[in-house]
Each structure stands twice: as structure tokens, then as C-alpha cells.
Enzyme design. Structure first.
Site, PDB file in Angstrom:
ATOM      1  N   GLU A  98      12.923 -14.366 -22.281  1.00 35.25           N
ATOM      2  CA  GLU A  98      11.891 -13.324 -22.347  1.00 35.25           C
ATOM      3  C   GLU A  98      12.455 -11.928 -22.142  1.00 35.25           C
ATOM      4  O   GLU A  98      11.813 -10.953 -22.510  1.00 35.25           O
ATOM      5  CB  GLU A  98      10.756 -13.604 -21.366  1.00 35.25           C
ATOM      6  CG  GLU A  98      11.110 -13.542 -19.906  1.00 35.25           C
ATOM      7  CD  GLU A  98       9.860 -13.719 -19.027  1.00 35.25           C
ATOM      8  OE1 GLU A  98       8.776 -13.286 -19.412  1.00 35.25           O
ATOM      9  OE2 GLU A  98       9.995 -14.321 -17.958  1.00 35.25           O
ATOM     10  N   ARG A 129       2.922   1.590  -7.915  1.00 31.93           N
ATOM     11  CA  ARG A 129       3.034   0.394  -7.064  1.00 31.93           C
ATOM     12  C   ARG A 129       1.858  -0.541  -7.235  1.00 31.93           C
ATOM     13  O   ARG A 129       1.866  -1.669  -6.757  1.00 31.93           O
ATOM     14  CB  ARG A 129       3.113   0.814  -5.587  1.00 31.93           C
ATOM     15  CG  ARG A 129       4.315   1.628  -5.214  1.00 31.93           C
ATOM     16  CD  ARG A 129       4.050   2.470  -3.982  1.00 31.93           C
ATOM     17  NE  ARG A 129       3.814   1.692  -2.804  1.00 31.93           N
ATOM     18  CZ  ARG A 129       4.702   1.570  -1.806  1.00 31.93           C
ATOM     19  NH1 ARG A 129       5.883   2.137  -1.923  1.00 31.93           N
ATOM     20  NH2 ARG A 129       4.442   0.883  -0.730  1.00 31.93           N
ATOM     21  N   LYS A 168      13.414 -17.028 -18.205  1.00 35.46           N
ATOM     22  CA  LYS A 168      13.868 -15.674 -17.825  1.00 35.46           C
ATOM     23  C   LYS A 168      14.802 -15.110 -18.876  1.00 35.46           C
ATOM     24  O   LYS A 168      14.676 -13.974 -19.302  1.00 35.46           O
ATOM     25  CB  LYS A 168      14.573 -15.714 -16.458  1.00 35.46           C
ATOM     26  CG  LYS A 168      13.653 -15.784 -15.283  1.00 35.46           C
ATOM     27  CD  LYS A 168      12.995 -14.464 -14.990  1.00 35.46           C
ATOM     28  CE  LYS A 168      11.517 -14.306 -15.116  1.00 35.46           C
ATOM     29  NZ  LYS A 168      10.584 -15.271 -15.325  1.00 35.46           N
ATOM     30  N   GLU A 217      12.762 -22.540 -15.688  1.00 37.83           N
ATOM     31  CA  GLU A 217      12.539 -21.124 -15.345  1.00 37.83           C
ATOM     32  C   GLU A 217      13.738 -20.271 -15.744  1.00 37.83           C
ATOM     33  O   GLU A 217      13.581 -19.165 -16.271  1.00 37.83           O
ATOM     34  CB  GLU A 217      12.245 -20.986 -13.856  1.00 37.83           C
ATOM     35  CG  GLU A 217      12.126 -19.565 -13.344  1.00 37.83           C
ATOM     36  CD  GLU A 217      11.020 -18.751 -14.027  1.00 37.83           C
ATOM     37  OE1 GLU A 217      10.157 -19.351 -14.720  1.00 37.83           O
ATOM     38  OE2 GLU A 217      11.050 -17.516 -13.927  1.00 37.83           O
ATOM     39  N   CYS A 240       0.853  -1.188   0.000  1.00 42.61           N
ATOM     40  CA  CYS A 240       0.000   0.000   0.000  1.00 42.61           C
ATOM     41  C   CYS A 240       0.890   1.240   0.000  1.00 42.61           C
ATOM     42  O   CYS A 240       2.056   1.192   0.305  1.00 42.61           O
ATOM     43  CB  CYS A 240      -0.861   0.001   1.257  1.00 42.61           C
ATOM     44  SG  CYS A 240      -1.834  -1.500   1.437  1.00 42.61           S
ATOM     45  N   LYS A 281       2.158  -8.161 -18.956  1.00 40.17           N
ATOM     46  CA  LYS A 281       2.301  -8.659 -17.591  1.00 40.17           C
ATOM     47  C   LYS A 281       1.256  -9.729 -17.299  1.00 40.17           C
ATOM     48  O   LYS A 281       1.514 -10.679 -16.570  1.00 40.17           O
ATOM     49  CB  LYS A 281       2.166  -7.516 -16.575  1.00 40.17           C
ATOM     50  CG  LYS A 281       2.377  -7.928 -15.127  1.00 40.17           C
ATOM     51  CD  LYS A 281       3.769  -8.512 -14.917  1.00 40.17           C
ATOM     52  CE  LYS A 281       3.936  -9.070 -13.524  1.00 40.17           C
ATOM     53  NZ  LYS A 281       5.169  -9.868 -13.378  1.00 40.17           N
ATOM     54  N   TRP A 328      -3.381  -1.857  -1.601  1.00 39.61           N
ATOM     55  CA  TRP A 328      -3.148  -3.115  -2.349  1.00 39.61           C
ATOM     56  C   TRP A 328      -3.690  -4.175  -1.411  1.00 39.61           C
ATOM     57  O   TRP A 328      -3.072  -4.482  -0.386  1.00 39.61           O
ATOM     58  CB  TRP A 328      -1.659  -3.295  -2.622  1.00 39.61           C
ATOM     59  CG  TRP A 328      -1.268  -4.644  -3.129  1.00 39.61           C
ATOM     60  CD1 TRP A 328      -0.870  -5.725  -2.382  1.00 39.61           C
ATOM     61  CD2 TRP A 328      -1.232  -5.101  -4.491  1.00 39.61           C
ATOM     62  NE1 TRP A 328      -0.585  -6.785  -3.177  1.00 39.61           N
ATOM     63  CE2 TRP A 328      -0.794  -6.450  -4.478  1.00 39.61           C
ATOM     64  CE3 TRP A 328      -1.512  -4.506  -5.702  1.00 39.61           C
ATOM     65  CZ2 TRP A 328      -0.655  -7.193  -5.652  1.00 39.61           C
ATOM     66  CZ3 TRP A 328      -1.364  -5.253  -6.870  1.00 39.61           C
ATOM     67  CH2 TRP A 328      -0.946  -6.576  -6.847  1.00 39.61           C
ATOM     68  N   HIS A 350      19.019 -38.467 -25.031  1.00 41.79           N
ATOM     69  CA  HIS A 350      17.978 -38.996 -25.951  1.00 41.79           C
ATOM     70  C   HIS A 350      17.731 -38.054 -27.108  1.00 41.79           C
ATOM     71  O   HIS A 350      16.622 -37.988 -27.639  1.00 41.79           O
ATOM     72  CB  HIS A 350      16.688 -39.237 -25.144  1.00 41.79           C
ATOM     73  CG  HIS A 350      16.865 -40.237 -24.052  1.00 41.79           C
ATOM     74  ND1 HIS A 350      16.982 -41.598 -24.287  1.00 41.79           N
ATOM     75  CD2 HIS A 350      17.042 -40.088 -22.715  1.00 41.79           C
ATOM     76  CE1 HIS A 350      17.169 -42.235 -23.143  1.00 41.79           C
ATOM     77  NE2 HIS A 350      17.205 -41.341 -22.169  1.00 41.79           N
ATOM     78  N   ASN A 377       0.237   0.075   6.078  1.00 35.17           N
ATOM     79  CA  ASN A 377       0.818  -0.826   5.080  1.00 35.17           C
ATOM     80  C   ASN A 377       1.457  -1.953   5.868  1.00 35.17           C
ATOM     81  O   ASN A 377       2.290  -1.713   6.727  1.00 35.17           O
ATOM     82  CB  ASN A 377       1.874  -0.090   4.238  1.00 35.17           C
ATOM     83  CG  ASN A 377       2.465  -1.000   3.171  1.00 35.17           C
ATOM     84  OD1 ASN A 377       1.844  -2.000   2.800  1.00 35.17           O
ATOM     85  ND2 ASN A 377       3.638  -0.662   2.690  1.00 35.17           N
ATOM     86  N   GLY A 378       1.036  -3.192   5.598  1.00 32.94           N
ATOM     87  CA  GLY A 378       1.596  -4.334   6.337  1.00 32.94           C
ATOM     88  C   GLY A 378       0.516  -5.367   6.591  1.00 32.94           C
ATOM     89  O   GLY A 378      -0.579  -5.303   6.044  1.00 32.94           O
TER      90      GLY A 378
HETATM   91  C1  AGP Z   1       6.892 -14.878 -16.534  1.00 34.74           C
HETATM   92  O1  AGP Z   1       8.101 -14.148 -16.413  1.00 34.74           O
HETATM   93  C2  AGP Z   1       6.053 -14.358 -17.679  1.00 34.74           C
HETATM   94  N1  AGP Z   1       5.813 -12.988 -17.512  1.00 34.74           N
HETATM   95  C3  AGP Z   1       4.822 -15.209 -17.956  1.00 34.74           C
HETATM   96  O2  AGP Z   1       5.257 -16.481 -18.338  1.00 34.74           O
HETATM   97  C4  AGP Z   1       3.836 -15.407 -16.776  1.00 34.74           C
HETATM   98  O3  AGP Z   1       4.438 -16.200 -15.780  1.00 34.74           O
HETATM   99  C5  AGP Z   1       2.586 -16.134 -17.299  1.00 34.74           C
HETATM  100  O4  AGP Z   1       1.966 -15.326 -18.262  1.00 34.74           O
HETATM  101  C6  AGP Z   1       1.589 -16.491 -16.191  1.00 34.74           C
HETATM  102  O5  AGP Z   1       1.115 -15.324 -15.585  1.00 34.74           O
HETATM  103  P1  AGP Z   1       0.181 -15.494 -14.268  1.00 34.74           P
HETATM  104  O6  AGP Z   1       1.044 -16.068 -13.207  1.00 34.74           O
HETATM  105  O7  AGP Z   1      -0.278 -14.109 -13.954  1.00 34.74           O
HETATM  106  O8  AGP Z   1      -0.930 -16.428 -14.643  1.00 34.74           O
END
Ligand code: AGP
Length: 610
Positions: A490, A27, A487, A483, A2, A605, A74, A506, A100-101
């Protein structure tokens, strides 16, 4: 998190507060509010949604009071709504609080306050603070806040005003940031520097467990036990953009560094005094012990980074609860006519709570009679309204498109869930207590990794121009290999692939050209010898191996090109540490390639469309 701002000085407070809240919008928030003195009382205006909704409800010309507080919320406890928005008032409506907390003992405090006749109107944890101050108030607001805080367990950054104390603004903090802004004729409290940069660059940092009393003439700081504190102000030379990132170059880097807090806040209130996973902090779970015991299967659905959290959760839950778990990416699950019934629990992992494919999967699960548990970082998100229960993560809003601290919080929450399942199914054993204790040491271990990043910066300098890179892992490290590759892909746009190390022979081993860099997750765990064999297979074909290994492992040094050491921990918790160097490696490589790490090309996002 928040956003908080409070003002006391010689100007009308309302415009200053609104402008400060606008500086905190980045934020993320779901509602906002303001309280100012008016005609001997308090004027309280709150609105759900964007700040513009609040501004539309204000008549700034009439709001001339020179004392006020404001807040962007938030949500953590209680859905986004006007009644849950801050500030919150006491019964007399003379005391206003913004916070906030997370208050860990708020259920008990609410019960006790209601029992003493207090009328609590919201679903928030914050409101109990206003009523505790009301009970402690005997004419000195500052002392009443100090007394009230002795009943609070948890984290808080607070600003408090009262119509009975028109020359006083009180601020206090524990485990949640709060600063004081200083100018010749006005003083501020704020949760973050951007809120007050338009008015002053002189700030005083409040340290943990401190409280401040501000008046139009100055400020005083004490520890909560009354010990006086003397602290000089400091001058901030950041611009607004740098201030929003807390001095970090990018939100992604700031959020990587917020991961210790993401673990602490997601654990907060969920481990009881006996070292067991407690029910109190899991009150939205929607599954009692009998239901947990009767489960026959768990199906996890998720996308992207959240899918990698799900792949890890499969191994953690099967290790602890011996319950079969299948994992599927949501875009496949929704079209494969899944076999589900009332004995199946569908766990939908989505930090945004808005991913279209995952929402579609949840709707199919509900149609087929399966219970749905959502794991999400956003209170009130769509998925929370379409699931039977919610396991919240408390990473705070994540601005960078690349998920970092939300993944960390997901892995923390899913480890808790695996332990809770084990408890409910009578499977908690000697490892159990050790795991719960070690989980609480993870924040400090992440912090130690964040303090030693030179090796990763060197790797980035050496490899930022490669066209291909592999990430290999086995067992609990396999999801993190996936992962690490995601990272890098992307945010740097380099082709990278995560793969189970045992599968290389394989087929994919044919890919290895001399010098191909391969990041290998090689912690000291139950498959260590196997991963070392995979390192030899790859090296024999000319690969360059960069190992992420357990501190103290000297054997691996002679077998690879480079080693980044992570602290020792339990096998099930290693991913919470090994993911951090891979996040940083991707970040450093992307920066050297002049990529926009916070908004990578082609990405959103939250993918709210199919
Ligand atoms: C992760 O770095 C990406 N931005 C993307 O793969 C993300 O994890 C995916 O779209 C899922 O999003 P969500 O967790 O909001 O469902």
C-alpha cells in the site's frame, strides 16, 4: 492526543490561542475551547466540532485579556460534546484547566469529590483536576496545582489559570508532552511545538514530573516534589511542516515511533495491582463476567490491517479462553448470511469506527440477535453508537493512511480481552501472570527495535526495485506475514503477498524464481522447526531469505541471506514486535521509490463507502 496552548504576556491572548490551536488541528480533534480572564472572572467558550465553530462564537475584539488557555480535544473519556470540551472549571468558576492524558483513578476521584459536594458537569476525567485544585487553593495557584497532582494517577500535560491569580499560568506534565515557549514579553505552554512557532522559536522542554510557573516576566521550573530545576532554552529551526511531524520526515515514521506509547496508553489503568486484567479501564465493554462466561462463539469482522489484528485475536482468544473464534473480512461477512445467535459475540475491529463494510456487518449482527463489541480508536465514532460495548484503543490520532500504531494498540487491547475472557471463564493459569507482566514490557522492547534499524535500511537499498516479494509466517506470525505484505503493497506499490508458510508447497512455491526475496517470520516459538523447514524449501529453489528472528538465534544466520533480530518474548506477544521491522522495511523501500508514504495513491484513511 489533545492539543494544549496557554499564553501569558503583553498581548491579547485569545487570537494567539486560536492561531495556536489551528496549528494543532493536524492532530485530529472533535471539540475545542478557550478560557481567558474577563472582568475579574473567567470567560469560557467551548464548541463541539471544528475550530471554526469555536471561532464563530468568539468576539475577539472584546477579548483583551493577556492571560488565557485553549484546547483541542481528542476524546478518550466522554463522547465529543460541548460539555465535555476543555477547558473545565471548578465549582467557583475561577479555575480553568486543559489536559492531555488519561487519569486512571478518575472514577474514584469523581466519587469522592461528588461526596464532598462538588458539582461535576462533564463525563471527562479532566474535570476532577479543576475541583482538586479548588480544594487545595489557599491563595497560591501554583502550590494548589502541586498539591492537587499528588492525588492523580495516570498521565497528564496540563495548563491552569485562575481569575484569582491574573499574573500566573501553570503548566505540568507526566507521561504526556508539554513545552514552554519563551519570548521577550510573553511566555507559552503548549503540547507541541507547532502551536507556538508563529510567536517564538525559543522553547524549554518540560521533563516528566515537572511543573512550571509562568508570569509576564519569566518562568520557573520545579520537580513536582519542589526540587528546583534549571534548564536552558533551545532554538527550534524546524518549519511548521517538520514541527507537525515532531521532526520526523513523515507522519508514518512518527507514528511507528509512537508505538511504545500506544501500547502503554492502551494498557493504562487496565491491569490491577494484583497483575490481573482489571475492570476499571474496561468500563465501556458492556459485557459482565456472566455474559463472558456464557458466550458460545466469537465472530470477528474487520478490514485490511484491522483484519490482521482479528486474525491474531482468533489465535490469542482460542489459546487463552478455549472459545471458538471465526474471522471474516467485513465485505464477505455482510453478504454471506452469517450464522449468529445470542450465544455469539461479534467483535468488530475498526480503528476509525467508520468503515462502511464493518458497520454493515455490525448492523446484520444486531438484526440476528448477536451482541456486538467494537474495538476502535475513536471515541464517539459511528460504530460506538451501534455496538453493545466498546473496547477502546488509545493510540491517539493516526494521520498516516497506512495503519501502524493503531494496529499495535489493537493487538494490545485484544490480548487484554483474551486474558479477561480467560479470567472470567476460570482459565487463568501460571502462564497468565507471566503474560500480563510481559505485556507491560512490550513498550521498551519495541523501543529497542526502533533504535537499531540499520539492517532494514540496508535491505531496502538492496530490494527497493524488485517487482515481487513474499512474506511467510506460521501460527501467531501468519497474520503478521499478511500485514507485512499489506504495508509494502500500500505504500511502495510493489506486488507483495503474505502467505502461511506451510501452504507454499500446495502451489505458490512454483512462483519462486532465483533471487525472489522472501521475508520469513522465524521467531523462536512452537513452530520454529517447521518454519526453518519452509526456509530450506524456498532456498532450495533459489529464493533469497530475509529472516526476522529472535535475538540469540545463531543457527538461522547460516541459513538465510539476512537476519533482523527482535527481542525475546512470549509466542502470543511476538506479533507486537515482529510487525515493527516490517513496517520500517516497507517505509524505507517506499521512500527510496519516492512514494508518498502518508497519502499513498488510491487510498483513504477511512473507507466510508462500499
Ligand atoms: C491499513 O494500512 C489500511 N489503511 C487499511 O487496510 C485499513 O486498515 C482498513 O481500511 C480498515 O480501516 P479501519 O480499521 O478504520 O476499519
Amino acid at each position: 492526543m489533545c492539543g494544549i496552548i496557554g499564553y501569558i504576556g503583553d498581548q491579547a491572548s485569545a487570537p494567539i490561542i486560536i492561531k495556536g490551536l489551528k496549528r494543532l488541528e493536524y492532530r485530529g480533534y472533535d471539540s475545542a475551547g478557550i478560557a481567558v480572564l474577563k472582568d475579574g472572572g473567567l470567560q469560557l467558550i467551548r464548541r463541539e466540532g471544528k475550530l471554526s465553530n469555536l471561532e464563530a462564537a468568539l468576539n475577539l475584539k472584546e477579548m483583551t485579556a493577556t492571560l488565557g488557555i485553549g484546547h483541542t480535544r481528542w476524546a478518550t473519556h466522554g463522547a465529543p460534546s460541548e460539555v465535555n470540551a476543555h477547558p473545565h472549571l471548578d465549582c467557583t468558576q475561577k479555575i480553568a484547566v486543559v489536559h492531555n492524558g488519561i487519569i486512571e483513578n478518575f472514577h474514584q476521584l469523581r466519587h469522592e469529590l461528588s461526596g464532598r459536594g462538588h458539582d461535576l458537569r462533564s463525563q471527562t476525567d479532566t474535570e476532577v483536576i479543576a475541583h482538586l485544585i479548588e480544594e487545595a487553593f489557599t491563595g497560591d495557584l501554583y502550590q494548589a496545582v502541586k498539591d492537587a497532582l499528588t492525588h492523580i494517577e495516570g498521565s497528564f500535560a496540563l495548563a491552569v489559570i485562575s481569575s484569582d491569580s491574573p499574573d500566573m499560568l501553570v503548566g505540568a506534565r507526566k507521561d504526556s508532552p508539554l513545552i514552554i515557549g519563551v519570548s521577550p514579553k510573553a511566555f507559552f505552554v503548549a503540547s507541541d511545538i507547532p502551536a507556538i512557532l508563529d510567536y517564538t522559536r525559543e522553547i524549554v522542554l518540560l521533563e516528566n514530573g515537572e511543573i512550571a510557573r509562568l508570569s509576564p516576566q519569566g518562568y520557573l521550573i520545579e520537580q513536582l516534589d519542589g526540587t528546583p530545576v534549571s534548564r536552558k532554552s533551545m532554538t527550534i529551526d524546524w518549519d511548521i511542516s517538520a514541527a507537525e511531524k515532531g521532526g520526523f520526515e513523515d507522519f508514518m515514521l512518527k507514528e511507528i515511533h509512537e508505538q511504545p506509547a500506544a501500547v502503554r496508553e492502551t494498557l493504562r489503568g487496565r491491569i490491577d495491582e494484583n497483575g490481573r486484567v482489571g475492570r476499571v479501564g474496561l468500563d465501556d465493554l458492556g459485557l459482565d463476567d456472566d455474559e463472558l462466561r456464557s458466550l458460545k462463539k466469537i465472530t470477528i469482522v474487520a478490514c485490511g490491517t484491522s483484519l490482521h489484528a482479528g486474525m491474531l485475536a482468533k489465535q490469542v482468544i482460542e489459546r487463552w479462553a478455549r472459545l471458538p473464534v471465526e474471522v471474516d473480512c467485513s465485505s464477505e461477512f455482510r453478504y454471506r448470511d452469517p450464522i449468529l445467535d445470542e450465544g455469539t459475540l461479534v467483535v468488530a475491529i475498526t480503528q476509525s469506527g467508520e468503515t462502511a463494510d464493518t458497520l454493515a456487518g455490525v448492523r446484520i449482527a444486531a438484526e440476528l440477535g448477536a451482541k456486538v463489541l467494537a474495538v476502535t480508536n475513536v471515541v464517539g465514532s459511528t460504530i460506538t453508537r451501534e455496538s453493545d460495548g466498546v473496547l477502546y484503543t488509545f493510540a491517539g490520532p493516526e494521520i498516516g493512511v497506512a495503519a501502524t500504531k493503531t494496529l499495535m494498540a489493537q493487538m494490545t487491547a485484544l490480548n487484554l480481552f483474551g486474558l479477561l475472557l480467560a479470567q472470567a471463564r476460570g482459565r487463568s493459569n501460571h502462564e497468565f501472570a507471566a503474560t500480563v507482566a510481559e505485556l507491560q514490557r512490550i513498550p521498551e522492547k519495541i523501543a529497542s527495535i526502533l533504535e537499531n534499524t540499520a539492517v532494514l535500511e540496508d535491505w531496502a537499498k538492496t530490494y527497493h526495485q524488485v517487482t515481487d516479494l513474499l512474506f511467510l509466517g506460521r501460527g501467531f506470525s501468519y497474520p503478521m506475514a499478511m500485514e507485512g505484505a499489506l504495508k509494502l503493497k500500500e505504500i511502495s506499490y510493489i506486488h507483495a503477498e503474505g502467505y502461511p508458510a506451510g501452504e507454499m508447497k500446495h502451489g505458490p512455491i512454483a512462483l519462486i524464481n532465483p533471487g525472489l526475496p522472501i521475508v520469513v517470520l522465524a521467531p523462536k516459538d512452537s513452530v520454529y522447526e517447521k518454519i526453518v523447514s519452509n526456509i530450506h524449501e524456498a532456498k532450495a529453489r533459489g529464493a533469497t531469505i530475509l529472516a526476522i528472528a529472535t535475538v540469540g538465534d545463531k543457527d538461522i544466520l547460516s541459513q538465510v541471506e539476512g537476519v533482523f533480530y527482535i527481542p525475546e518474548t512470549l509466542e502470543t506477544l511476538t506479533p507486537l514486535l515482529s510487525v515493527v521491522p516490517m513496517q520500517l522495511l516497507a517505509y524505507y523501500i517506499a521512500k527510496l521509490r519516492d512514494c508518498n508514504v502518508d497519502q499513498p495513491r488510491n487510498l483513504a484513511k477511512s473507507v466510508t463507502v462500499e
